[in-house]
Design an enzyme around this catalytic site. Sequence first.
Site, PDB file in Angstrom:
ATOM      1  N   GLY A   4       0.707  -1.303  -0.103  1.00  0.00           N
ATOM      2  CA  GLY A   4       0.061  -0.044   0.010  1.00  0.00           C
ATOM      3  C   GLY A   4       0.866   1.201   0.271  1.00  0.00           C
ATOM      4  O   GLY A   4       0.318   2.470   0.625  1.00  0.00           O
ATOM      5  N   ARG A  13     -15.411 -17.923  -9.291  1.00  0.00           N
ATOM      6  CA  ARG A  13     -15.093 -16.535  -9.449  1.00  0.00           C
ATOM      7  C   ARG A  13     -16.327 -15.684  -9.510  1.00  0.00           C
ATOM      8  O   ARG A  13     -16.491 -14.391  -9.361  1.00  0.00           O
ATOM      9  CB  ARG A  13     -14.279 -16.465 -10.751  1.00  0.00           C
ATOM     10  N   HIS A  71       0.135   2.491 -13.356  1.00  0.00           N
ATOM     11  CA  HIS A  71       1.082   1.516 -14.131  1.00  0.00           C
ATOM     12  C   HIS A  71       2.369   2.022 -13.999  1.00  0.00           C
ATOM     13  O   HIS A  71       2.567   3.165 -14.588  1.00  0.00           O
ATOM     14  CB  HIS A  71       0.555   1.076 -15.372  1.00  0.00           C
TER      15      HIS A  71
END
Length: 208
Positions: free
Chosen positions: A12, A66, A110
């Site tokens: 985090g 899922r 990203h």
Amino acid sequence: MLNVVVLVSGGGTNLQAIIDAVNDGTITNTRLTGVISNNQNAYALERAEMAGIPAFCVSPKNYDSRELFNEAFLNKIDELQPDLIVLAGFLVVIPKEMIEKYRNKIINIHPSLIPAFCGTGYYGLKVHEAALARGVKVVGATVHFVDEGTDTGPIILQKAVDVQNGDTPQVLQRRVMEEAEWKILPQAIDLIANGRVEVVNGKAVVAQ
């Protein structure tokens, strides 16, 4: 006031950058209303709790399929009523139903200059290993909206970082975090919170 929910799988550090930026006024008009992790041992959950932010674990391991996980995950998101969902190192595939429901309300950070070193298989340290193996001289980070592809959504912000002689993947990863990720992710949230980002013809336009 922009209600933000942050999704994270690990330590985090990007979450901490967001928390700090809200606290010091770098991010304005924003309230962190929840943190969700797929990993019950994620230190990010402790960071959230220390900051007084509701923290939750919703893990695929706790569901028989899922589909059941996706349903529970989306229910928790809906319960928190976010205006913006931030993926800050979240290593779970986002359900298509969630992308459709929160179109242009989900952003991701990203650790490369998209379209370089992105897409399936490029995450975490793997991005920096690939960049060093290719011998590029400049790397960086990208904040983008999330769509049905992998790292293919409209780009909001990018910041370049120089590669230095002797860099290891770990050293480069840290520099990209410090010089790019921890700066442009809070910046992007602040821009969105103040109505300065819109998607036009599939591209994110940032008002000056």
